[in-house]
Each structure stands twice: as C-alpha cells, then as structure tokens.
Motif scaffolding. Structure first.
Motif, PDB file in Angstrom:
ATOM      1  N   ASP A  40       0.402  31.681  27.687  1.00 59.59           N
ATOM      2  CA  ASP A  40       0.514  30.247  27.928  1.00 59.59           C
ATOM      3  C   ASP A  40       1.737  29.875  28.755  1.00 59.59           C
ATOM      4  O   ASP A  40       2.805  30.430  28.580  1.00 59.59           O
ATOM      5  N   VAL A  43       3.025  30.720  34.737  1.00 56.75           N
ATOM      6  CA  VAL A  43       2.354  30.223  35.934  1.00 56.75           C
ATOM      7  C   VAL A  43       1.546  31.320  36.626  1.00 56.75           C
ATOM      8  O   VAL A  43       0.561  31.071  37.287  1.00 56.75           O
ATOM      9  N   LYS A  44       1.983  32.565  36.440  1.00 57.21           N
ATOM     10  CA  LYS A  44       1.325  33.661  37.145  1.00 57.21           C
ATOM     11  C   LYS A  44      -0.013  34.053  36.508  1.00 57.21           C
ATOM     12  O   LYS A  44      -0.761  34.837  37.062  1.00 57.21           O
ATOM     13  N   VAL A  45      -0.257  33.573  35.302  1.00 59.06           N
ATOM     14  CA  VAL A  45      -1.454  34.010  34.600  1.00 59.06           C
ATOM     15  C   VAL A  45      -2.648  33.143  34.979  1.00 59.06           C
ATOM     16  O   VAL A  45      -2.636  31.938  34.784  1.00 59.06           O
ATOM     17  N   SER A  46      -3.659  33.760  35.499  1.00 58.02           N
ATOM     18  CA  SER A  46      -4.799  32.975  35.977  1.00 58.02           C
ATOM     19  C   SER A  46      -5.744  32.625  34.825  1.00 58.02           C
ATOM     20  O   SER A  46      -5.710  33.227  33.762  1.00 58.02           O
ATOM     21  N   MET A  47      -6.584  31.646  35.057  1.00 57.46           N
ATOM     22  CA  MET A  47      -7.597  31.246  34.085  1.00 57.46           C
ATOM     23  C   MET A  47      -8.514  32.417  33.760  1.00 57.46           C
ATOM     24  O   MET A  47      -8.892  32.643  32.626  1.00 57.46           O
ATOM     25  N   GLU A  48      -8.872  33.183  34.804  1.00 54.05           N
ATOM     26  CA  GLU A  48      -9.796  34.300  34.607  1.00 54.05           C
ATOM     27  C   GLU A  48      -9.205  35.293  33.609  1.00 54.05           C
ATOM     28  O   GLU A  48      -9.901  35.794  32.728  1.00 54.05           O
ATOM     29  N   ALA A  49      -7.906  35.556  33.764  1.00 57.33           N
ATOM     30  CA  ALA A  49      -7.257  36.516  32.870  1.00 57.33           C
ATOM     31  C   ALA A  49      -7.385  36.027  31.427  1.00 57.33           C
ATOM     32  O   ALA A  49      -7.650  36.795  30.510  1.00 57.33           O
ATOM     33  N   ARG A  50      -7.228  34.719  31.233  1.00 58.28           N
ATOM     34  CA  ARG A  50      -7.325  34.186  29.876  1.00 58.28           C
ATOM     35  C   ARG A  50      -8.747  34.277  29.324  1.00 58.28           C
ATOM     36  O   ARG A  50      -8.962  34.624  28.178  1.00 58.28           O
ATOM     37  N   ARG A  52     -10.938  36.417  30.133  1.00 62.14           N
ATOM     38  CA  ARG A  52     -11.226  37.819  29.824  1.00 62.14           C
ATOM     39  C   ARG A  52     -10.726  38.183  28.435  1.00 62.14           C
ATOM     40  O   ARG A  52     -11.388  38.873  27.673  1.00 62.14           O
ATOM     41  N   ARG A  53      -9.528  37.699  28.105  1.00 63.31           N
ATOM     42  CA  ARG A  53      -8.964  38.004  26.793  1.00 63.31           C
ATOM     43  C   ARG A  53      -9.830  37.410  25.691  1.00 63.31           C
ATOM     44  O   ARG A  53     -10.103  38.039  24.685  1.00 63.31           O
ATOM     45  N   GLU A  56     -12.887  39.435  25.258  1.00 61.96           N
ATOM     46  CA  GLU A  56     -12.546  40.749  24.718  1.00 61.96           C
ATOM     47  C   GLU A  56     -12.348  40.699  23.205  1.00 61.96           C
ATOM     48  O   GLU A  56     -12.690  41.623  22.488  1.00 61.96           O
TER      49      GLU A  56
ATOM     50  N   PRO B 138      -7.132  43.357  32.114  1.00 58.72           N
ATOM     51  CA  PRO B 138      -6.706  41.972  31.872  1.00 58.72           C
ATOM     52  C   PRO B 138      -5.278  41.730  32.339  1.00 58.72           C
ATOM     53  O   PRO B 138      -4.402  41.407  31.550  1.00 58.72           O
ATOM     54  N   SER B 139      -5.047  41.908  33.619  1.00 52.49           N
ATOM     55  CA  SER B 139      -3.698  41.679  34.133  1.00 52.49           C
ATOM     56  C   SER B 139      -3.455  40.196  34.297  1.00 52.49           C
ATOM     57  O   SER B 139      -4.287  39.483  34.819  1.00 52.49           O
ATOM     58  N   PRO B 140      -2.292  39.722  33.870  1.00 48.99           N
ATOM     59  CA  PRO B 140      -1.995  38.315  34.080  1.00 48.99           C
ATOM     60  C   PRO B 140      -1.673  37.999  35.534  1.00 48.99           C
ATOM     61  O   PRO B 140      -1.572  36.843  35.899  1.00 48.99           O
ATOM     62  N   TYR B 141      -1.503  39.014  36.365  1.00 50.69           N
ATOM     63  CA  TYR B 141      -0.939  38.744  37.685  1.00 50.69           C
ATOM     64  C   TYR B 141      -1.908  38.906  38.845  1.00 50.69           C
ATOM     65  O   TYR B 141      -1.512  38.946  39.997  1.00 50.69           O
ATOM     66  N   ASP B 144      -2.087  36.699  42.312  1.00 57.05           N
ATOM     67  CA  ASP B 144      -1.259  36.862  43.502  1.00 57.05           C
ATOM     68  C   ASP B 144      -1.982  37.585  44.624  1.00 57.05           C
ATOM     69  O   ASP B 144      -1.570  37.511  45.775  1.00 57.05           O
ATOM     70  N   TRP B 416       4.758  26.538  18.665  1.00 56.12           N
ATOM     71  CA  TRP B 416       4.395  26.772  20.059  1.00 56.12           C
ATOM     72  C   TRP B 416       2.889  26.848  20.319  1.00 56.12           C
ATOM     73  O   TRP B 416       2.346  26.137  21.160  1.00 56.12           O
ATOM     74  N   ILE B 420       0.819  24.064  22.610  1.00 53.64           N
ATOM     75  CA  ILE B 420       0.147  24.334  23.873  1.00 53.64           C
ATOM     76  C   ILE B 420      -1.351  24.101  23.755  1.00 53.64           C
ATOM     77  O   ILE B 420      -1.964  23.419  24.578  1.00 53.64           O
ATOM     78  N   TRP B 436      10.433  24.886  32.905  1.00 58.07           N
ATOM     79  CA  TRP B 436       9.711  25.838  33.753  1.00 58.07           C
ATOM     80  C   TRP B 436      10.664  26.942  34.158  1.00 58.07           C
ATOM     81  O   TRP B 436      11.772  26.673  34.606  1.00 58.07           O
ATOM     82  N   ASP B 446       1.003  26.044  41.834  1.00 59.54           N
ATOM     83  CA  ASP B 446       0.377  25.999  40.515  1.00 59.54           C
ATOM     84  C   ASP B 446       0.875  24.847  39.659  1.00 59.54           C
ATOM     85  O   ASP B 446       0.178  24.370  38.781  1.00 59.54           O
ATOM     86  N   PHE B 458      -1.597  24.332  35.124  1.00 55.57           N
ATOM     87  CA  PHE B 458      -0.219  23.960  34.815  1.00 55.57           C
ATOM     88  C   PHE B 458       0.219  22.583  35.270  1.00 55.57           C
ATOM     89  O   PHE B 458       1.279  22.113  34.896  1.00 55.57           O
TER      90      PHE B 458
END
Lengths: 326, 547
Positions: A40, A43-50, A52-53, A56, B138-141, B144, B416, B420, B436, B446, B458
């Motif tokens: 949460d 900012v780098k975490v995309s919706m798709e990644a979430r 997927r979790r 899963e 499931p990479s958060p990145y 990019d 938390w 959220i 942030w 974003d 965000f």
C-alpha cells in the motif's frame, strides 16, 4: 477414569473446530487487505501486482471456500507459507517457540521459586512488618508497566553499570565460544528479560499462595494439630502448606498455553525473536497463515492444559473422582 | 531549543536505503576525521541496527525497507546515482541514448564476477528484465518497464532497450538490481532458497542470516570496484527505537538512526559526543495535510489557500521535530534539479486566511466561533495512522490553528491496514495527514496525474488540473535534462499556487556513527560506493575477528 478421559477428549474436537472457525472469521472481519501492508501507498507498485497477490491468496473467493481450502490443508498438517516472506509457517513458529518457551520456563521457575516462599512466609507471619514489605514489593512489580521497568533496568544495568548486554540473544562472536560459554552468554543476555518478567509476575502467585495458606491455617484440623503439641514447623509444612498448594495445579495447567505466548513488549524492547513478536507482526501484516498457525497451536495447548489439570487434580486429590458413581 | 549546526552536510535519502549507509553529503567530498600515516587499512566490522527482518532478498520481489538495505550492498544495477543526482555507470561502463530516447544501448563492464565466481554478462540483464515483466512473478516494480518494447543483447557485453515512445524516467529504471541467471533460471522466485542466500555482484556478500537476530555480510574480495576496507557489516535486528539508542550508548552497535527527541535532547552528553558523530540532512519525502477534493468545501481554491495560511509550519517543525526539518513547498526534494528555488513558503497569516474564508462564503453567523455556509458549520475529521508520533502531534497543532480561523477539525487515529483499505482506497475521508517518500527520478505521474484516481491508485485526494496533467506528461517525454527541469519547475510553482494538498514539512534523517570510522566520504546520494572507502585505523579497530 477411562470413560471420563474419552468423554473429555471427544468434547475437545467440536471445541477445536469452533475455535478455528471463529478465529478465521474474525481475522477476515478485520478491515484491511492482507496484501495491503506490503504494497500500500508504494507508488511503484502497480494495480496488476496487487491483483495478482489477491488471486494468489484466494482472497477473491467467498469466505466459506477460503475456510474450506485452509481447513483441508491444515488437517493434513500443512500450515502453509507466510504471506509476508513466503517461508513455511511451521518453520517460523519452530524458530520462535524454543526461545519463548525457554524464557517462559525460566521465568515460571523463578516466579514459583520466589513466589511460593513469599506467599507461605506471608501466611505464616501474617501482617508482620516483613509481610507488608514483601506484599508491597510484589505489588509494585505488578503495578508498574513492564516496558517502563524494562527500559529503566536496561539503562541502569545495561548502560550505566554495564553488567548485562542490552539486547539480543547472544554476543556477536558467541559462535566461537565453546558449548558452556555459549549458553552462559545466552543466560547473561536473558538475565534482564527473565528478571523483569519474574518481577512483574510475583504478585499473582505469592498473593494467591498467601491467601490459600492463611485460610488453611484457620482450619480446625490445624488447630487440632497444634493442640496435640506438634512443633510449629511440622504443622506448617506437613499439614497446612501441602493442602494450600493443591490449587496451584490448576494454575500450572492453565499456564501451559501461556508458555508459547511471549510478551510483545518485552520481546520488542530486548530484541528477542519470540512468539509474541511473531504473532504481533503477523496480525499487523494480516499474515493469515501465521496468525492461524499460532492460534491453532494456542488452542490445542489450552485444551490440553485444561485436560491435564483435570487429570492431575484427580490424581492429587483422592476426594475428586470423575464419572462413575460418587 | 537551538538548532544544531548544519555544518554544510546535507543529503537526500533514497526511497528505501537506510540513513546509515548514505550518511551525508556536501558540495564536494568531505573527509571526516584525519587519516593516520600509512592510509586506510583493511579490518574491523560495522555493527548496525535493522528495524525489522527482511522479507526476501530476491531483488525483483523486495518491497520492504530492511530487504532493500541488504540488497543494496549485495547487488548492483546497470546505473546508479552519483553526485548531484546524476546517473552514473555501475555494471554498465557507459550508455548511449538514440532515436530521441526510444533506444538505450548499455555497454557492460567486462570482468565483473558474481560472488560465486561466474562471469556477469548481458544474459543476466535480459533474465532480470524478464522477471520484472513476467506476469507470474508478483514483482511490485513491473510498472517501470511497461513502455519497454524489447530488450536484446547483440553481444555478451551490450544490451539494447527499445521503448514505444520516449520515456524520460527510463534510465532511472535501470538502476534496479541485476540478478544472476545461472542461479535463478527455472526457479520459483517466491520459494527459491536464493531469497535467504542471495548471490550478487556487490561489495558485500551474505555470510549468515540468523533469523530474528542478525544478518552478517562480509567483504567481497572479487568486487569489481575493489574489496571494501571493512571486513564486514553486521545488521542486528532491533525493532525498538529506545533499545537502539541504549545499544548505541552501551557500545553494542556502531550506528543507528535517532528520533528527533533523542537527537535533540539526549545526545549532548560528553560520553556520547566523544563516541559518535551526529549527522542530519533532509530526508527524501514530505508530510502533508491532504483534503478530499471531491468535497465541495475543499474544491474551493480559496479554502485550500486559507488552510495553508492558517497553519504555521515552522511551529510544527519546532514543536514536533525539535527544529530538525524544513518547510515543504512541493513534491520535489530541495536538492533535486526539478525543485524550483523561487517557490517560497507562504508566511503564516491567519488574518488573511480568515478573509479568504469569508470571501468563500464561510462566515460565523451565530457567533460560536465556527464558520458556517448555507447553515452548515465548517467541521471535518483529520485521519492519520497510529504509531507515527510526528504526524499525530502535527495534526494536533493543525487542529488548534484551524480552530483559530473558525474551522473545527477532529483527529482520528487508525491502524495502518484499516486506514488504507477502508478509508483511503474507498475515498471515505475528509482530510488526512500522510507522507510521500520520493524516488530519485522526479516523475510525479502516479501521485498527481488526474488519470491516477482509480481504485488503489495514488491520486486519492482527487486532484485534476489539465495544466498540471499537460506538464506531467511533457516531463515524461522530454529527454533533455534542462528542458525537463524547466517543466518540473513550472509544475512545482503550479502545485504550490494550486495547493492540492497543504505541504507541511520535510523531516531530517538523523543518523549517528561511531567516530572510529574514517574517510567517510559524503556525497549527495552515494553511500554504497562511499562505504567502500570507510576504514578504521588499526589502533582503533574493535572487532578483530572475521565473521
């Protein structure tokens, strides 16, 4: 005794399932997605990644299906992997339990070793100056917040005097020590956390023992014992205290599940990787497999503890007989 | 309370790296301490604290800050940030940008070895890229690399990356840590043993991970930029801030990060000053008071201006951070090239705030001290998360100042995950105090672009300004640094005038480090490279054993 035991064991099964069902439901009632805390507001975490979790972890399935999936795995002994770091739940619990049980056993020994004599002394010398002093002392330990005592003790014994290490389980170079030195080093590290736990726990046992013993001392048979001229030490130790200590069995039985429960506060302050922190962190991260794993373990131990206490009672007190005719 | 001297040391902190490793900065290299005759020598350990246990040391999955702290020492990217926020080669020797930014060609360093002795080649880069974009990882990145169309290796030491359209933050995304193909190919990255026994190309290798207790790294003798002087780094897992401070005093750890209270009030003893060097520098991030712009009250620009004028930020910094922070004026760090130094924070002016509120139709008609409009008093609730003392205290000061201009605010603290999921993601809030953290590249897409208001995205405050959108999009496409900087400076000015949120403060990072470490070269972003040069004079070496 046989049928009694069977009946008690049979009653444990629905109780156990009830506990798991309620725990599971409550965990899901708690607001907040488990996947959330990891990702949460990053900012780098995309919706798709979430998404997927969520898929899963089967979080997109209805609750009863999730419970079914979980129960099926759990019944064959598969507690699953932590949602936080992917490690098997049993492995995580297996690392934390010996540490917590070790500390709790040391603390329990200390509490009984000090608490019972304090209580008995208080009963034998009721309302004497020493009695008041000891009572006051243990109540202070009970009343002060543990984190505060712990920090003061750390600052005084750890930093100012330098007698004990501040935190952790071992010195950095402990692996190079021999066996004895290694465990000596471990005990040195545990001195403060165990000491603080004992100080906080003395009041319960000692006050309980004191009131039990004091009551016993007012019984007719004690008066009889004294009247027939027995020496006071014999009256106290042979007749009074043995009876007064009987209810302690219940307390010990009830403390069995407590053995695997660590204090979050002390474990955090002393940087001890025990059960308290494992559970606390898991709850905040909504790490369901870990939370459920610990809850189940706690439930089993609580049920077994109660059972053991009942059995021990029957064995210790000839007047208590279960089942059959009385 | 006097403000501690800044002594010219300043630096920004990257999103995840610990304050410890990036200690400080200055305009040029600064050598702290005096080098003895004979110069630096190898030896000794750095013992430091880690606030929690890392979740995984597989770089593509590492999302928590302890994982990042360890990965940063074990792995390298193709590029990294050097002095002055400039990208420099790390595993890449150099690179070329062609076709107006649609092609980046990296030339890799030769002779770089993985810590198990295998050579590093372009295959490892391709493998790493495939993991980031693999839907089953499931990479958060992965985001990019969305605009990447292809990554190819014409030869073992060249990598070509193609983009569908020019993407200014592209180079920055190649600072991500590269993973070894020969050890990870065909493995499930979630369960691979690699996650607790990583092998990288970095200056330190993982020696031992004692669960819940410590992680020991040792110097990598085959590191491509040379072996570090230190024999190793021990990260002790200490979750409590008070314990970290006590451990520092007892000599159990050599460095740690302090709270403003500890830093300002408890480190003045002769003993502490003799043993430690204290640093402070603005952290890379800011704290703000955000309002829900879908709420007609806060959609009114005058109301947002009034709130900004009614809150005394310096008062918050002095009272909450003991002066260890700065007033924030926008979404970019002060040291960034994107920051417009001409944007000055508006002075605290409750009188003008009141006038603006009156102008907007908020008038205290019934004399109860709270302004009303259309018969509705101006009341709202500020939400913030539990466990963040600075935010809690800041919210309390804000409430009092708002009350003085006729706005009644309440505070509510939430755990938390609940905060959220139930409030931010469902847009069920009137106002929040949050922060942030920023990344190196200033691209603010974003957080501020109007398209980023979907569930879980965000821009939850609901900011939508076509002019801001235009600048944000232009900034992403502009490859020329000077032109890009000008775009972001305009955006900075626009955002401060528009006040989509009330920017509050940038807190200082407050690390301390044992004085026995020398040659702590302090550069704006470095840290990792600088750590290579740290050493301890022989007479002062504390840990004589090698882990």
């Amino acid at each position: 005794m046989g049928p009694f035991l069977l009946r008690r064991l049979a009653a444990l099964i629905p109780t156990f399932f009830g506990i798991t069902l309620i725990s599971f439901a409550v965990l899901h009632l708690a607001p907040g997605q488990p996947v959330g805390t990891m990702t949460d507001l990053n900012v780098k975490v995309s919706m798709e990644a979430r998404q997927r979790r969520i898929a899963e972890f089967h979080l997109d399935q209805p609750l009863h299906k999730q419970y079914g999936l979980w129960l099926k795995k759990t019944l064959i002994g598969d507690f699953g992997d932590s949602w936080n770091d992917g490690r098997p739940v049993l492995e995580k619990i297996g690392e934390a339990i010996p540490i917590t049980v070790g500390i709790n056993l040391l603390a329990l020994a200390g509490i009984l070793g000090l608490g019972i004599p304090i209580g008995l002394f208080g009963a034998a010398r009721e309302n004497s100056g020493w009695d008041h002093l000891l009572t006051g002392g243990v109540l202070i330990g009970f009343a002060l917040p543990t984190f505060w005592i712990a920090l003061l003790a750390l600052d005084f014994f750890g930093v100012r005097l330098g007698w004990v290490p501040v935190s952790g389980l071992n010195s950095l170079e402990a692996d190079r020590f021999g066996f004895l030195a290694f465990w000596g080093d471990r005990l040195h590290h545990l001195l403060l956390p165990v000491g603080v736990t004992i100080f906080g726990g003395l009041a319960g046992i000692s006050r309980y023992v004191r009131s039990q013993a004091a009551q016993t001392l007012r019984q007719d048979y004690i008066r009889t014992a004294r009247a027939k001229g027995l020496p006071e030490s014999r009256v106290l130790f042979r007749h009074a205290f043995r009876n007064a200590l009987l209810p302690l069995i219940t307390i010990l039985g009830l403390s069995i599940p407590g053995l695997i429960g660590g204090s979050v506060i002390l474990e955090t302050i002393f940087a001890i990787p025990g059960m308290g922190r494992l559970f606390f962190d898991a709850v905040f991260m909504r790490d369901q497999p870990v939370v459920m794993g610990i809850l189940i373990l706690g439930a089993i131990l609580t049920l077994l503890g109660n059972l053991l206490a009942d059995i021990a009672y029957a064995a210790a007190d000839p007047r208590i007989r279960y089942g059959g005719g009385s | 309370m006097s403000r501690p001297p800044r002594s010219g040391f300043r630096s920004l902190r990257p999103l995840f790296l610990p304050p410890l490793l990036l200690l400080l900065s200055s305009a040029g290299p600064v050598s702290a301490g005096t080098a003895p005759i004979g110069g630096p020598i190898p030896g000794d350990l750095l013992v430091t604290a880690l606030i929690g246990e890392p979740a995984t040391l597989v770089p593509v999955l590492a999302a928590d800050s302890p994982s990042h702290e360890i990965c940063a020492l074990v792995f390298n990217g193709l590029v990294r940030y050097g002095r002055g926020l400039m990208l420099e080669g790390d595993l890449a020797q150099r690179w070329e940008i062609e076709e107006e930014g649609r092609l980046i060609r990296f030339y890799l360093k030769r002779g770089v070895l993985w810590q198990d002795g295998a050579p590093f080649t372009a295959e490892d880069v391709l493998f790493t890229y495939r993991q980031y974009v693999n839907p089953n990882v499931p990479s958060p990145y992965g985001g990019d690399f969305k605009s990447v169309t292809s990554v190819t290796a014409p030869d073992p030491y060249t990598v070509e990356v193609r983009y569908a359209e020019p993407f200014a933050p592209a180079l920055d995304s190649w600072a991500k840590w590269i993973m070894p193909k020969h050890l990870l190919e065909g493995q499930d990255l979630l369960t691979t043993p690699f996650k607790s026994r990583p092998v990288g190309t970095g200056p330190f290798r993982l020696k031992e991970w004692r669960r819940g207790q410590r992680i020991t790294l040792t110097a990598n003798p085959t590191h491509h930029a040379g072996r570090p002087y230190l024999n190793g780094i021990v990260f002790r897992i200490i979750p409590d801030q008070s314990t970290i401070f006590l451990e520092l005093q007892a000599g159990g750890i050599d460095s740690g990060s302090l709270t403003p209270l500890q830093y300002a009030r408890m480190t003045g003893t002769r003993h502490f000053e003799a043993a430690f060097r204290k640093y402070h520098y603005p952290s890379l991030g800011y704290t703000y008071l955000g309002t829900n712009l879908r709420d007609p009250r806060f959609a009114d620009h005058r109301v947002r201006q009034a709130i900004n004028l009614a809150i005394d930020k310096q008062e918050i910094i002095d009272g909450v951070l003991f002066g260890l922070g700065e007033i924030s004026t926008g979404p970019f760090p002060k040291k960034s090239w994107a920051f417009d130094p001409e944007v000055q924070p508006a002075a605290f002016d409750p009188k003008r705030a009141g006038e603006l509120l009156t102008e907007a139709g908020w008038i205290d008609g019934d004399g109860d001290g709270i302004r009303e409009k259309d018969g509705r008093p101006f009341r709202f609730t500020i939400l913030t998360n539990q466990g963040n003392l600075a935010r809690k205290l800041a919210a309390q000061i804000i409430v009092r100042r708002l009350r003085e201009v006729g706005i009644s605010a309440k505070i509510r603290f939430l755990e938390w995950a609940t905060f959220i999921d139930e409030y931010i993601n469902k847009r069920r809030f009137e106002a929040v105090v949050l922060g942030w953290g920023l990344s190196w590249d200033p691209d603010p897409y974003d957080i501020w672009h109007s398209s980023k208001q979907g569930p879980g995205e965000f821009n939850f405050i609901g900011y939508a300004n076509p002019e801001a959108d235009r600048l944000i999009e232009a900034g992403r496409r502009e490859m020329n640094r000077e032109k890009r900087a000008e775009i972001y400076r305009r955006l900075h000015r626009l955002l401060y005038n528009d006040q989509p949120v009330c920017f509050l403060y940038v807190a200082d990072g407050l690390p301390v480090l044992s004085r026995r470490f020398r040659d702590i070269e302090l550069s704006p972003f470095g840290g990792i490279s600088e750590l290579l040069q740290w050493y301890v004079p022989e007479t002062e070496q504390k840990y004589r054993w090698v882990p």
